[in-house]
Write an enzyme that holds these catalytic residues in place. Sequence first.
Site, PDB file in Angstrom:
ATOM      1  N   GLU A 154       0.774  -1.042  -0.032  1.00 57.38           N
ATOM      2  CA  GLU A 154       0.021   0.194   0.032  1.00 57.38           C
ATOM      3  C   GLU A 154       0.984   1.118  -0.013  1.00 57.38           C
ATOM      4  O   GLU A 154       1.927   1.241   0.574  1.00 57.38           O
ATOM      5  CB  GLU A 154      -0.908  -0.085   1.366  1.00 57.38           C
ATOM      6  CG  GLU A 154      -1.891  -1.281   1.172  1.00 57.38           C
ATOM      7  CD  GLU A 154      -2.777  -1.329   2.127  1.00 57.38           C
ATOM      8  OE1 GLU A 154      -4.003  -1.598   2.162  1.00 57.38           O
ATOM      9  OE2 GLU A 154      -2.650  -0.679   3.303  1.00 57.38           O
ATOM     10  N   CYS A 162       3.440   8.267   1.575  1.00 61.03           N
ATOM     11  CA  CYS A 162       4.184   7.516   2.275  1.00 61.03           C
ATOM     12  C   CYS A 162       4.566   6.096   1.759  1.00 61.03           C
ATOM     13  O   CYS A 162       3.382   5.456   1.161  1.00 61.03           O
ATOM     14  CB  CYS A 162       3.068   7.293   3.733  1.00 61.03           C
ATOM     15  SG  CYS A 162       3.243   6.090   4.680  1.00 61.03           S
ATOM     16  N   CYS A 211       6.368  -7.349   7.405  1.00 60.96           N
ATOM     17  CA  CYS A 211       7.416  -6.675   8.268  1.00 60.96           C
ATOM     18  C   CYS A 211       7.926  -7.905   9.298  1.00 60.96           C
ATOM     19  O   CYS A 211       6.714  -8.290   9.970  1.00 60.96           O
ATOM     20  CB  CYS A 211       7.297  -5.229   8.759  1.00 60.96           C
ATOM     21  SG  CYS A 211       8.593  -4.594  10.102  1.00 60.96           S
ATOM     22  N   CYS A 235       0.983  -3.047  15.560  1.00 61.79           N
ATOM     23  CA  CYS A 235       1.023  -2.807  14.156  1.00 61.79           C
ATOM     24  C   CYS A 235       0.486  -3.705  13.280  1.00 61.79           C
ATOM     25  O   CYS A 235       0.923  -4.821  13.132  1.00 61.79           O
ATOM     26  CB  CYS A 235       2.406  -2.362  13.614  1.00 61.79           C
ATOM     27  SG  CYS A 235       2.540  -2.044  11.906  1.00 61.79           S
ATOM     28  N   GLY A 279       6.480  -2.075   6.332  1.00 59.84           N
ATOM     29  CA  GLY A 279       7.982  -2.458   6.480  1.00 59.84           C
ATOM     30  C   GLY A 279       8.790  -1.666   7.049  1.00 59.84           C
ATOM     31  O   GLY A 279       8.541  -0.609   7.507  1.00 59.84           O
ATOM     32  N   SER A 322      11.535   6.289   8.361  1.00 58.25           N
ATOM     33  CA  SER A 322      11.279   6.239   9.857  1.00 58.25           C
ATOM     34  C   SER A 322      11.977   4.744   9.999  1.00 58.25           C
ATOM     35  O   SER A 322      11.663   3.915   9.485  1.00 58.25           O
ATOM     36  CB  SER A 322       9.862   6.229  10.085  1.00 58.25           C
ATOM     37  OG  SER A 322       9.311   5.751  11.114  1.00 58.25           O
ATOM     38  N   LEU A 351      10.612   4.844  19.095  1.00 55.53           N
ATOM     39  CA  LEU A 351      11.216   4.322  20.116  1.00 55.53           C
ATOM     40  C   LEU A 351       9.990   3.670  21.379  1.00 55.53           C
ATOM     41  O   LEU A 351      10.261   2.679  21.555  1.00 55.53           O
ATOM     42  CB  LEU A 351      11.514   5.560  21.163  1.00 55.53           C
ATOM     43  CG  LEU A 351      13.005   5.415  21.879  1.00 55.53           C
ATOM     44  CD1 LEU A 351      13.829   4.505  21.287  1.00 55.53           C
ATOM     45  CD2 LEU A 351      13.493   6.528  22.572  1.00 55.53           C
TER      46      LEU A 351
HETATM   47  N1  SAH Z   1       8.907   0.518  10.256  1.00 55.58           N
HETATM   48  C1  SAH Z   1       9.120   1.796  10.483  1.00 55.58           C
HETATM   49  C2  SAH Z   1       8.368   2.502   9.432  1.00 55.58           C
HETATM   50  C3  SAH Z   1       6.958   2.069   9.323  1.00 55.58           C
HETATM   51  S1  SAH Z   1       5.732   2.161  10.617  1.00 55.58           S
HETATM   52  C4  SAH Z   1       9.012   2.091  11.856  1.00 55.58           C
HETATM   53  O1  SAH Z   1       8.504   1.200  12.594  1.00 55.58           O
HETATM   54  O2  SAH Z   1       9.199   3.376  12.380  1.00 55.58           O
HETATM   55  C5  SAH Z   1       5.509   4.061  10.845  1.00 55.58           C
HETATM   56  C6  SAH Z   1       5.204   4.657  12.064  1.00 55.58           C
HETATM   57  O3  SAH Z   1       3.872   4.054  12.315  1.00 55.58           O
HETATM   58  C7  SAH Z   1       6.032   4.224  13.090  1.00 55.58           C
HETATM   59  O4  SAH Z   1       6.449   5.181  14.043  1.00 55.58           O
HETATM   60  C8  SAH Z   1       5.095   3.067  13.949  1.00 55.58           C
HETATM   61  O5  SAH Z   1       5.491   2.975  15.320  1.00 55.58           O
HETATM   62  C9  SAH Z   1       3.715   3.784  13.607  1.00 55.58           C
HETATM   63  N2  SAH Z   1       2.720   2.865  13.867  1.00 55.58           N
HETATM   64  C10 SAH Z   1       2.587   1.478  13.596  1.00 55.58           C
HETATM   65  N3  SAH Z   1       1.264   1.044  14.124  1.00 55.58           N
HETATM   66  C11 SAH Z   1       0.619   1.956  14.750  1.00 55.58           C
HETATM   67  C12 SAH Z   1      -0.713   2.094  14.991  1.00 55.58           C
HETATM   68  N4  SAH Z   1      -1.467   1.073  15.037  1.00 55.58           N
HETATM   69  N5  SAH Z   1      -1.018   3.353  15.367  1.00 55.58           N
HETATM   70  C13 SAH Z   1      -0.373   4.431  15.302  1.00 55.58           C
HETATM   71  N6  SAH Z   1       0.904   4.424  14.955  1.00 55.58           N
HETATM   72  C14 SAH Z   1       1.426   3.166  14.431  1.00 55.58           C
HETATM   73 FE1  SF4 Z   2       7.480  -3.101  11.243  1.00 56.63          FE
HETATM   74 FE2  SF4 Z   2       7.278  -0.489  11.785  1.00 56.63          FE
HETATM   75 FE3  SF4 Z   2       5.258  -1.892  11.886  1.00 56.63          FE
HETATM   76 FE4  SF4 Z   2       7.158  -2.247  13.827  1.00 56.63          FE
HETATM   77  S1  SF4 Z   2       5.892  -0.634  13.430  1.00 56.63           S
HETATM   78  S2  SF4 Z   2       6.056  -3.731  12.695  1.00 56.63           S
HETATM   79  S3  SF4 Z   2       8.957  -2.144  12.428  1.00 56.63           S
HETATM   80  S4  SF4 Z   2       6.243  -1.532  10.158  1.00 56.63           S
END
Ligand code: SAH
Ligand code: SF4
Length: 345
Positions: free
Chosen positions: A90, A103, A110, A117, A160, A192, A216
């Site tokens: 996507e 984005c 992932c 997530c 990812g 990110s 973090l």
């Molecule tokens: N893998 C990378 C980039 C993709 S996720 C990473 O983790 O940074 C991009 C952002 O979306 C990250 O900060 C992740 O923590 C956040 N994210 C993932 N699932 C989420 C959710 N359900 N609600 C809000 N933010 C979320």
């Molecule tokens: Fe992967 Fe980023 Fe989702 Fe964590 S938040 S599972 S690192 S895509």
Amino acid sequence: MTELLDLDRAALGELVESLGQPGYRARQIWRQMYQRGTIDPMSMSDLPTELRQQLSEVSSSDREPVEVQTSSDGSTSKALLRLGDDELIETVLIRSQPRDTVCLSSQAGCAMGCVFCATGLQGLRRQLTAGEIMRQAILARSWARDEGRELTHVVFMGMGEPLANYGSVSESIERLTDPDGFAMSPRRITVSTVGIPQNIRRLATDHPHVNLAVSLHAPDPKLRRELVPVPGASVEDILDAVREHNRLTGGRVTFEYVLLRGVNDNRGHARRLAERIRGLRAHVNLIPLNPSPGVVGERPSRRATLGFQQALQECGVPTTIRVEQGRDIAAACGQLRGDRVRKQQ
Ligand code: SAH
Ligand code: SF4
């Protein structure tokens, strides 16, 4: 069949040469793809017909998105794309004056398995090529252009973990910033990452002006392990790499912190986070969780979110709360699944 977008400049030069064509044609093709967004060789109007035909015979053609959804307020569009091997990914275009941001997904699925997530639920299906990443950027830019707008920003925040696919992500940054390509300033690109220390350092060296965001989510190692279960870098190792990134680039890092109700959202967490990142040039971006089916966690209250922000600010940490768009089409971060169509079949 060759996917033209999967060739780097040198490989495209070799292909052109193997077709018995002069070398400068490679640059024309490159500019057609990355400046104009023309992927179908037959539509590359400044090439001779013979070359267009030759390219069509050796390369696979452009594919349309499987499905496009636009949020009710029109601000956000999400495309589901089918890759050559039927994997689905996507891409999201976020319109917000004066910026239009795409984005990008960097992997199908992932491996990191962050508990909140939706992408993490799938596990890692496979890496994306630089061409598959660029196809997303080209698509989003063409939407923006069709509406008389310009794509101004790129974030690697789709499906990812970009730093677990370093080669393709780095190559796509090259093409995004290439004057013959997208010609974007690296300062408008953000990667990110969940935090892969050696590749944070590499990124600092290879692409010092690209913005870094580090997800973090927790001040302490134990809580972080619960939220990001993959055995990987410790919080300390990640912060060391960020320190190095600060030093090498002279820039500032963004820490992303997804707030989960009752898990990591109280003022004590905020104060410990401030303590942890003391001395770093950084700012914190708070993301209230977007709950989605199958993933863990509840959305924090508005009060807790504001309280968390205030506690960080009292400790001198610049903090913003992410403005969310596109929730009604599940286009917000962490809601990208890409498996909907596969399941329906
Ligand atoms: N893998 C990378 C980039 C993709 S996720 C990473 O983790 O940074 C991009 C952002 O979306 C990250 O900060 C992740 O923590 C956040 N994210 C993932 N699932 C989420 C959710 N359900 N609600 C809000 N933010 C979320
Ligand atoms: Fe992967 Fe980023 Fe989702 Fe964590 S938040 S599972 S690192 S895509």
